[in-house]
Design a protein around this motif. Structure first.
Motif, mmCIF file in Angstrom:
data_model
loop_
_atom_site.group_PDB
_atom_site.id
_atom_site.type_symbol
_atom_site.label_atom_id
_atom_site.label_comp_id
_atom_site.label_asym_id
_atom_site.label_seq_id
_atom_site.Cartn_x
_atom_site.Cartn_y
_atom_site.Cartn_z
ATOM 1 N N PRO A 160 0.806 -1.216 0.000
ATOM 2 C CA PRO A 160 0.000 0.000 0.000
ATOM 3 C C PRO A 160 0.834 1.258 0.000
ATOM 4 C CG PRO A 160 0.080 -0.941 2.183
ATOM 5 C CD PRO A 160 0.812 -1.885 1.281
ATOM 6 N N VAL A 161 0.216 2.317 -0.486
ATOM 7 C CA VAL A 161 0.822 3.636 -0.409
ATOM 8 C C VAL A 161 0.063 4.409 0.658
ATOM 9 C CG1 VAL A 161 1.338 5.749 -1.660
ATOM 10 C CG2 VAL A 161 1.424 3.546 -2.850
ATOM 11 N N GLN A 162 0.667 4.734 1.779
ATOM 12 C CA GLN A 162 -0.011 5.400 2.870
ATOM 13 C C GLN A 162 -0.016 6.904 2.656
ATOM 14 O OE1 GLN A 162 -1.694 3.866 5.099
ATOM 15 N NE2 GLN A 162 -1.038 1.823 4.470
ATOM 16 N N ALA A 163 -1.087 7.533 3.118
ATOM 17 C CA ALA A 163 -1.169 8.987 3.005
ATOM 18 C C ALA A 163 -2.044 9.503 4.130
ATOM 19 C CB ALA A 163 -1.703 9.369 1.640
ATOM 20 N N ALA A 164 -2.794 10.566 3.858
ATOM 21 C CA ALA A 164 -3.569 11.223 4.890
ATOM 22 C C ALA A 164 -4.489 10.244 5.596
ATOM 23 C CB ALA A 164 -4.388 12.346 4.265
ATOM 24 N N ALA A 165 -4.653 10.428 6.921
ATOM 25 C CA ALA A 165 -5.423 9.501 7.729
ATOM 26 C C ALA A 165 -6.894 9.493 7.349
ATOM 27 C CB ALA A 165 -5.261 9.855 9.208
ATOM 28 N N ASP A 166 -7.394 10.556 6.732
ATOM 29 C CA ASP A 166 -8.811 10.604 6.391
ATOM 30 C C ASP A 166 -9.108 9.990 5.021
ATOM 31 O OD1 ASP A 166 -7.507 12.551 4.982
ATOM 32 O OD2 ASP A 166 -9.060 14.083 5.231
ATOM 33 N N VAL A 167 -8.103 9.421 4.370
ATOM 34 C CA VAL A 167 -8.293 8.729 3.096
ATOM 35 C C VAL A 167 -7.748 7.309 3.238
ATOM 36 C CG1 VAL A 167 -7.776 8.690 0.634
ATOM 37 C CG2 VAL A 167 -8.087 10.882 1.802
ATOM 38 N N LEU A 168 -8.539 6.338 2.821
ATOM 39 C CA LEU A 168 -8.114 4.943 2.842
ATOM 40 C C LEU A 168 -7.514 4.600 1.482
ATOM 41 C CD1 LEU A 168 -8.133 2.194 4.378
ATOM 42 C CD2 LEU A 168 -10.324 1.732 3.221
ATOM 43 N N TYR A 169 -6.237 4.236 1.488
ATOM 44 C CA TYR A 169 -5.532 3.893 0.259
ATOM 45 C C TYR A 169 -5.346 2.380 0.171
ATOM 46 C CZ TYR A 169 -4.402 8.783 -0.581
ATOM 47 O OH TYR A 169 -4.487 10.128 -0.828
ATOM 48 N N GLY A 170 -5.353 1.864 -1.044
ATOM 49 C CA GLY A 170 -5.109 0.450 -1.220
ATOM 50 C C GLY A 170 -5.060 0.073 -2.684
ATOM 51 N N ARG A 171 -4.934 -1.230 -2.942
ATOM 52 C CA ARG A 171 -4.875 -1.755 -4.293
ATOM 53 C C ARG A 171 -5.957 -2.812 -4.483
ATOM 54 N NH1 ARG A 171 0.674 -0.862 -3.170
ATOM 55 N NH2 ARG A 171 1.611 0.545 -4.697
ATOM 56 N N ALA A 172 -6.676 -2.690 -5.577
ATOM 57 C CA ALA A 172 -7.705 -3.660 -5.945
ATOM 58 C C ALA A 172 -7.171 -4.544 -7.055
ATOM 59 C CB ALA A 172 -8.977 -2.947 -6.403
ATOM 60 N N VAL A 173 -7.397 -5.865 -6.920
ATOM 61 C CA VAL A 173 -6.841 -6.801 -7.896
ATOM 62 C C VAL A 173 -7.866 -7.864 -8.260
ATOM 63 C CG1 VAL A 173 -4.428 -6.466 -7.256
ATOM 64 C CG2 VAL A 173 -5.822 -8.075 -5.987
ATOM 65 N N ALA A 174 -7.808 -8.321 -9.492
ATOM 66 C CA ALA A 174 -8.688 -9.376 -9.988
ATOM 67 C C ALA A 174 -8.172 -9.833 -11.334
ATOM 68 C CB ALA A 174 -10.131 -8.870 -10.103
ATOM 69 N N GLU B 145 -14.352 10.757 -1.665
ATOM 70 C CA GLU B 145 -13.131 11.325 -1.106
ATOM 71 C C GLU B 145 -12.507 10.416 -0.051
ATOM 72 O OE1 GLU B 145 -13.991 15.202 0.350
ATOM 73 O OE2 GLU B 145 -14.404 16.047 -1.646
ATOM 74 N N ALA B 146 -13.274 9.492 0.480
ATOM 75 C CA ALA B 146 -12.813 8.720 1.634
ATOM 76 C C ALA B 146 -11.937 7.532 1.256
ATOM 77 C CB ALA B 146 -14.013 8.231 2.446
ATOM 78 N N VAL B 147 -12.042 7.050 0.008
ATOM 79 C CA VAL B 147 -11.324 5.843 -0.404
ATOM 80 C C VAL B 147 -10.645 6.089 -1.740
ATOM 81 C CG1 VAL B 147 -11.524 3.405 -1.027
ATOM 82 C CG2 VAL B 147 -12.962 4.339 0.805
ATOM 83 N N HIS B 148 -9.367 5.703 -1.838
ATOM 84 C CA HIS B 148 -8.638 5.769 -3.115
ATOM 85 C C HIS B 148 -7.969 4.421 -3.348
ATOM 86 C CE1 HIS B 148 -6.302 7.353 -6.467
ATOM 87 N NE2 HIS B 148 -5.328 6.598 -5.998
ATOM 88 N N LEU B 149 -8.318 3.793 -4.480
ATOM 89 C CA LEU B 149 -7.722 2.509 -4.830
ATOM 90 C C LEU B 149 -7.008 2.608 -6.170
ATOM 91 C CD1 LEU B 149 -10.614 -0.018 -4.001
ATOM 92 C CD2 LEU B 149 -8.698 0.660 -2.540
ATOM 93 N N LEU C 78 -2.707 -10.815 -0.777
ATOM 94 C CA LEU C 78 -3.893 -10.205 -0.182
ATOM 95 C C LEU C 78 -3.969 -10.493 1.308
ATOM 96 C CD1 LEU C 78 -6.538 -8.645 -0.792
ATOM 97 C CD2 LEU C 78 -7.638 -10.870 -1.081
ATOM 98 N N ARG C 79 -3.697 -11.702 1.689
ATOM 99 C CA ARG C 79 -3.758 -12.066 3.114
ATOM 100 C C ARG C 79 -2.683 -11.364 3.920
ATOM 101 N NH1 ARG C 79 -3.318 -18.146 3.859
ATOM 102 N NH2 ARG C 79 -4.037 -17.645 5.963
ATOM 103 N N ARG C 80 -1.585 -10.995 3.258
ATOM 104 C CA ARG C 80 -0.473 -10.376 3.968
ATOM 105 C C ARG C 80 -0.435 -8.858 3.819
ATOM 106 N NH1 ARG C 80 -0.127 -15.282 3.170
ATOM 107 N NH2 ARG C 80 1.098 -16.697 4.474
ATOM 108 N N GLY C 81 -1.440 -8.287 3.197
ATOM 109 C CA GLY C 81 -1.546 -6.843 3.139
ATOM 110 C C GLY C 81 -0.761 -6.173 2.043
ATOM 111 N N ARG C 82 -0.235 -6.951 1.102
ATOM 112 C CA ARG C 82 0.426 -6.334 -0.040
ATOM 113 C C ARG C 82 -0.578 -5.997 -1.145
ATOM 114 N NH1 ARG C 82 4.594 -10.065 1.560
ATOM 115 N NH2 ARG C 82 3.995 -11.635 0.018
ATOM 116 N N ALA C 83 -1.774 -6.508 -1.003
ATOM 117 C CA ALA C 83 -2.942 -6.074 -1.767
ATOM 118 C C ALA C 83 -4.080 -5.987 -0.759
ATOM 119 C CB ALA C 83 -3.262 -7.047 -2.883
ATOM 120 N N HIS C 84 -5.158 -5.306 -1.119
ATOM 121 C CA HIS C 84 -6.124 -4.929 -0.085
ATOM 122 C C HIS C 84 -7.558 -5.297 -0.392
ATOM 123 C CE1 HIS C 84 -2.566 -2.341 -0.239
ATOM 124 N NE2 HIS C 84 -2.529 -2.675 1.027
#
Length: 340
Positions: free
Chosen positions: A22-36, A59-63, A81-87
């Motif tokens: 993940p790329v972390q940023a401001a606490a009021d935005v949830l960052y992550g990666r979506a995969v399929a 504004e609350a979520v950025h993937l 995914l289980r280890r948090g390298r994808a979300h």
């Protein structure tokens, strides 16, 4: 009964998930990666695009999206995914069964009798059961994903189970599929998706087991026969890394649960695509065999006892899942789900 908020939508793909940090940023935005793994321009790919557009307005979520298989095999993506390298990911139940083996119970052959029964049991009797089992593996179950009934594609006619005797057929490595192939006398050849087409081209395999839509998009050019055995229902799931999801605030979690299409609409779209795919294959000269009730009974007879064998083999909460499946079937047949 599952929380209705969990059932607000569905997502996309011949599905697979996970991978990347993940790329972390401001606490009021949830960052992550979506995969399929959604075939470009398929109904699932379009659903991911709709999800991307929906989240672009939040504004609350950025993937960041890697939903066309950019992140490797399903096994690798699930590991990440289980280890948090994808979300967030769209995973097949075959893949998820490698870490939640109880999923083999509803995937067993001829457990379900109709699409309406599948919907009723999965939505009302299996969601909470599997959400708890996923949580033990650091996953959160957000939504079931529609794929459809499984059938058998081959280069020779397979009208009855004895026609499959000795055929080299590819099936997913999960026990439910492997026991089905054993019961019908096929020679099961476990292969990864990347090896499937070359193996059909070289004759290493003579067919396989898959959903109709997977066959349409991936293997139809290499098999002249398709049997609509409808022996098991292929579905998938939208899952999230539990630590990531639990760290989100209430607004962010609600945004994620609202990111998918209405369940009924999404299911209808996939089922319409299945009908179109079957019609297209017939037009192309593929022989599509749909067993009548007497033939279906022959198939059912050959797979008797597989559920009991799976329960004994899997252990864990397999008995509880079996009981939930059949409680749901009884409720459906009693009229709770509109059944007979």
């Amino acid at each position: 009964m599952p929380n209705l908020l969990y059932r607000h939508g569905l997502l996309a793909g011949l599905l697979v998930a996970a991978a990347a940090a993940p790329v972390q940023a401001a606490a009021d935005v949830l960052y992550g990666r979506a995969v399929a793994f959604a075939q470009p321009n398929s109904v699932w790919d379009k659903e991911w695009q709709r999800t991307r557009e929906f989240l672009a307005e939040q504004e609350a979520v950025h993937l960041d999206f890697f939903t066309r298989g950019e992140r490797g095999s399903e096994e690798q993506m699930l590991h990440d995914l289980r280890r948090g390298r994808a979300h967030l990911g769209g995973m097949s139940l075959q893949g998820l069964a490698s870490v939640v083996p109880e999923l083999n119970i509803p995937m067993a052959p001829y457990v379900f009798d109709s699409t309406a029964e599948v919907d009723f049991v999965y939505d009302n009797y299996l969601f909470e059961v599997f959400d708890a089992l996923f949580a033990e593996r650091n996953l959160v179950l957000l939504q079931w994903v529609e794929v459809g009934w499984n059938g058998i594609y081959s280069n020779t006619p397979v009208r009855l189970p004895e026609d499959a005797a000795g055929l080299r057929l590819r099936g997913s490595p999960n026990p439910a599929t492997q026991l089905f192939l054993k019961a019908i006398g096929a020679d099961s050849i476990p292969l990864g998706s990347a090896d499937l087409v070359p193996s059909l081209q070289t004759g290493l395999i003579e067919g396989g087991v898959s959903s109709v839509i997977f066959h349409f998009f991936v293997t139809r050019r290499y098999a002249s026969h398709l049997t609509l055995s409808r022996h098991s229902y292929d579905t998938g799931a939208i899952v999230a890394n539990k630590a990531w999801f639990d760290g989100a605030d209430a607004q962010q979690r609600e945004v994620l649960r609202r990111a998918w299409s209405n369940v009924a609409d999404a299911r209808a779209a996939v089922r319409a695509l299945t009908g179109t795919a079957v019609a297209r294959m017939r037009e192309e000269g593929i022989v599509v065999h749909e067993p009548g009730e007497a033939e279906r009974e022959r198939w059912r007879e050959r797979v008797q006892g597989i559920v009991a064998e799976l329960v004994a083999r899997i252990g864990g909460n397999a008995e509880g899942v079996r009981d939930a499946v059949f409680a749901g079937k009884r409720a459906f047949s009693g009229g709770a789900g509109g059944g007979p």
